[in-house]
Design an enzyme around this catalytic site. Structure first.
Site, PDB file in Angstrom:
ATOM      1  N   GLU A 171       0.801  -1.219   0.000  1.00  0.00           N
ATOM      2  CA  GLU A 171       0.000   0.000   0.000  1.00  0.00           C
ATOM      3  C   GLU A 171       0.836   1.271   0.000  1.00  0.00           C
ATOM      4  O   GLU A 171       0.484   2.250  -0.663  1.00  0.00           O
ATOM      5  CB  GLU A 171      -0.955   0.007   1.203  1.00  0.00           C
ATOM      6  CG  GLU A 171      -2.151  -0.918   1.075  1.00  0.00           C
ATOM      7  CD  GLU A 171      -1.853  -2.356   1.454  1.00  0.00           C
ATOM      8  OE1 GLU A 171      -2.755  -3.202   1.331  1.00  0.00           O
ATOM      9  OE2 GLU A 171      -0.703  -2.627   1.887  1.00  0.00           O
ATOM     10  N   HIS A 204      -9.726  -4.986  10.043  1.00  0.00           N
ATOM     11  CA  HIS A 204     -10.414  -4.790   8.768  1.00  0.00           C
ATOM     12  C   HIS A 204     -11.771  -4.106   8.961  1.00  0.00           C
ATOM     13  O   HIS A 204     -12.614  -4.164   8.068  1.00  0.00           O
ATOM     14  CB  HIS A 204     -10.655  -6.135   8.073  1.00  0.00           C
ATOM     15  CG  HIS A 204      -9.441  -6.755   7.464  1.00  0.00           C
ATOM     16  ND1 HIS A 204      -8.367  -7.170   8.205  1.00  0.00           N
ATOM     17  CD2 HIS A 204      -9.133  -7.032   6.168  1.00  0.00           C
ATOM     18  CE1 HIS A 204      -7.451  -7.696   7.401  1.00  0.00           C
ATOM     19  NE2 HIS A 204      -7.893  -7.616   6.161  1.00  0.00           N
TER      20      HIS A 204
END
Length: 726
Positions: free
Chosen positions: A458, A528
């Protein structure tokens, strides 16, 4: 019996050195130009350190004295359309790139200080001193130097922070059909940083024309290279990523130039990235005018040995020995640049009234106006002038029931159809028939070459997209599979993308969109399931939008894609399969920045919320009929875009406020909003601002504990009944 076979890296790794014959055959004008520019840089930095020693430079002054050979040797091969970026120690590279942009080739003489060169000295020194005439209008200082017209795309105070962006510049160049290249400069300390290694991998996988130029100056502040890694030959990293690598004596400007010529030729031919490691030495400490030995981590004998190989002295010996110029001419050129620097410095300074005879200060009129402090955090949205805005209630086209996720896919495909600059990138966006939720299904079907599946990195691909946006030739749309992954890429999102416009003077557009889903309630656990709104909106440079209906998603995404500020688009997974009114085929409207939606009206209470909690609040109001409420769907969450007109009008009518959000209260968006409402509208409130949030803990995977950690309809119902009973 065990058999063993020696393996070799797929790309070459070479150490390049020059013979006396090589030096005798070097083009005279190459040597003269490198010598002249190296001396200009040396004199400039010596003067900066002089000012710093007199407390006339506010903040750090990271000098590169001793490292000039690597800068002039590497940049001589570059054109104006090639770009560079660098680290906090980047004066030398910035100046060399700027000189290369304005100087025209000369023959048989050292380069002259033209008016254009004089202006580079003046504006660079002004920036380092924090003055209004600096390249970044005084905001960048020593560590953030940018002149995009010259291809100097910005130096960076975060170690390794600019490396992913350089890959983004390279992606733009490659896909714009040019043979231009990108060079990113960083030191030995950055080589072991994850985002740098991630970018090695991504650049190699995509064959991007970016050179990773490692200035191995032997120390990361005071830590020697050999203490930080078991392989101090830092260019050895290249073999792990199939990147051809050169190792060269960075004190030898000509050797650096030859290595860089080979690296640039490799990249211009379309063969992908390169690594050049230049062994060199900074004569002074990490910051300021004292040698490292003054701080005990180096000794004077070591410093003396490196100074004996001074790059400027080496170049001087070569040009004098070959009779290209005389030693007196070299000394005269040095005296000339020293004089110019003092003249420029004198134009910035004045005597201190009542002070000591030699005491001086910056002339007050040269500082930026204090009122400039917040200017340019974000743009003025003039790029949205002429937009066709629409709302669901007044839409003049045909509406039908559509799934939210289908509109996510369709509006992106439509945007890519209308604007070939729109590029989508993220993990698995090019697989699974349109990503993990189908959000890229149509873009992938229609524009597969512009839907880029990335490695799991990322920081690298978020930073790469940031570079794409800063360069301006493409408009990247990054997808993070889960909002929590923003924290993996926090440096690139918060330190780089969000700050870039303001840090570099307030005028650099950053057309960057980040899409990410919130997944509380899906059983994916603590890492998450977060709602990032409360943290995202502390970054002033980001705009944050939270669509709650299919119709709004289309209009808000179109606005985000047209905006020249970075925009984070939050999507709740609970909404993906929800159906709502949406256009049959007209996907070209926008919804204004800073405009909330009133989902229901009433007189008793103002409810403020966003995303999936809009639906939960509507359900709760249907159940608690004894209360009538204005329900405000904020849509835009960043502090510059909150619709205070809508909130103020409602609060003045109802005199009560309830803020509803799903996630944990510790990272709450509503905490800030409640404080601001009470600050702005205290006289209109009949009681404290009430709130519904999740628990303190992040959601767990256990179904029972997860449900206990988040807010839904039942929590809103409970709060409404409590308010109604008062």
């Amino acid at each position: 019996m065990v058999s063993r076979r020696e393996l070799a890296a797929a790309s070459p790794w070479v150490e390049l050195t020059l013979t006396d014959d090589d030096r005798s055959q070097a083009a005279p004008d190459v040597l003269l130009r490198m010598l002249g520019q190296a001396q200009w840089i040396r004199s400039f930095e010596e003067y900066v350190l002089e000012l710093a020693g007199k407390a006339l430079v506010h903040g750090p002054a990271h000098s590169s004295i001793g490292q000039e050979g690597g800068a002039v040797g590497s940049i001589l091969s570059l054109r104006s359309d090639d770009v560079i970026n660098g680290s906090h120690r980047g004066h030398h590279q910035f100046l060399a790139k700027a000189f290369g942009h304005v100087l025209r080739p000369t023959s048989g003489a050292l380069p002259e200080i033209t008016p254009e060169v004089h202006e580079i000295f003046r504006r660079t020194l002004a920036e380092i001193c924090g003055l209004a005439d600096g390249y970044c209008r005084g905001r960048g200082g020593s560590m953030h130097l940018r002149w995009s017209e010259a291809g100097a795309m910005g130096t960076n105070a975060i170690v390794g922070g600019g490396v992913p962006q350089a890959a983004g510049f390279a992606w733009n160049m490659l896909h714009a059909g040019t043979d231009a290249v990108s060079v990113t400069y960083f030191g030995d300390g950055a080589v072991n940083i994850g985002s740098v290694l991630e970018t090695f991998n991504l650049a190699a996988a995509w064959k991007l024309p970016v050179c990773f130029f490692i200035e191995n100056n032997q120390y990361a502040v005071s830590t020697p290279v050999a203490k930080a890694t078991a392989e101090p030959r830092l260019s050895g990293r290249g073999g792990a990523f199939n990147i051809p690598s050169w190792r060269v004596d960075g004190m030898d400007a000509l050797a650096v130039h030859v290595a860089m010529e080979e690296a640039v030729a490799h990249m211009r031919a379309g063969n992908g990235p390169t690594i050049v490691e230049a062994d060199m030495y900074r004569y002074f400490h990490q910051n300021g005018p004292f040698p490292g030995s003054a701080f005990g981590y180096r000794d004077k004998a070591e410093e003396s040995l490196w100074r004996e190989r001074d790059p400027i002295a080496q170049l001087t010996r070569q040009v004098v020995a070959r009779g290209l110029v005389s030693a007196d001419a070299v000394e005269a050129a040095k005296a000339d640049v020293d004089r110019v620097m003092r003249e420029i410095g004198d134009s910035f300074l004045e005597a201190v009234p009542g002070g000591k005879p030699a005491e001086r200060r910056i002339i007050a009129d040269l500082w930026p106006d204090p009122g400039f402090v917040d200017v340019g955090i974000r743009g003025d949205l003039s790029e949205l002038d002429g937009s066709r805005y629409a709302e669901e209630k007044t839409f003049d086209g045909e509406l039908t029931e559509r799934r939210f996720i289908d509109l996510v896919s369709e509006v992106m495909a439509r945007a890519m159809e209308l604007d070939p600059r729109v590029i989508v990138l993220g993990e698995d966006v090019d697989g699974l028939k349109g990503g993990t939720n189908g959000a890229t299904r149509l873009p992938l079907a229609k524009f597969p070459e512009r839907v880029l599946g990335t490695p799991i990195s990322e920081n690298a691909f978020c930073g790469l997209a940031g570079g794409m946006a800063l360069d301006g030739r493409f408009r990247p749309v990054v997808e993070f599979m889960y909002a929590d992954f923003m924290w993996v890429a926090a440096d690139q999102l918060f330190n780089q993308v969000a700050k870039a416009r303001h840090m570099f003077g307030g005028e650099s557009a950053v057309p960057f969109v980040l899409r990410s889903k919130l997944a509380a309630g899906t059983g994916y656990g603590s890492q998450h399931s977060m709602d990032p709104a409360g943290v995202l909106t502390t970054a002033p440079g980001l705009r944050v939008v939270a669509p709650a209906t299919p119709f709004d998603y289309v209009g808000l995404m179109n606005t985000a894609l047209a905006c020249d500020d970075p925009v984070v688009v939050l999507e709740h997974v609970d909404l993906y399969n929800v159906k709502g009114a949406a256009p049959v085929d007209d996907l070209d409207y926008r919804i204004p920045v800073g405009k909330a939606a009133i989902r229901r009206t009433g007189d008793d209470l103002t409810i403020i919320t966003y995303l999936s909690m809009v639906g939960h609040c509507l359900e709760a109001l249907d159940e608690v009929k004894e209360l009538s409420a204005d329900l405000i769907d904020l849509r835009w969450l960043d502090r510059a875009s909150v619709d205070w007109d809508a909130i103020t009008a409602s609060v003045r009518k109802t005199n009560r406020v309830l803020i509803v959000e799903q996630g944990a209260w510790g990272a709450s968006y509503g905490g800030w909003l409640a404080d601001e409402i009470q600050r702005r509208l205290f006289d209109w409130l009949d009681g404290p601002v009430e709130r519904v949030t999740g628990a303190e803990a992040s959601p767990s995977i256990s179904k029972v504990l997860e449900r206990a950690a988040i807010a839904r309809t039942e929590e809103v119902v409970g709060k409404l009944r409590a308010i109604a009973s008062e």
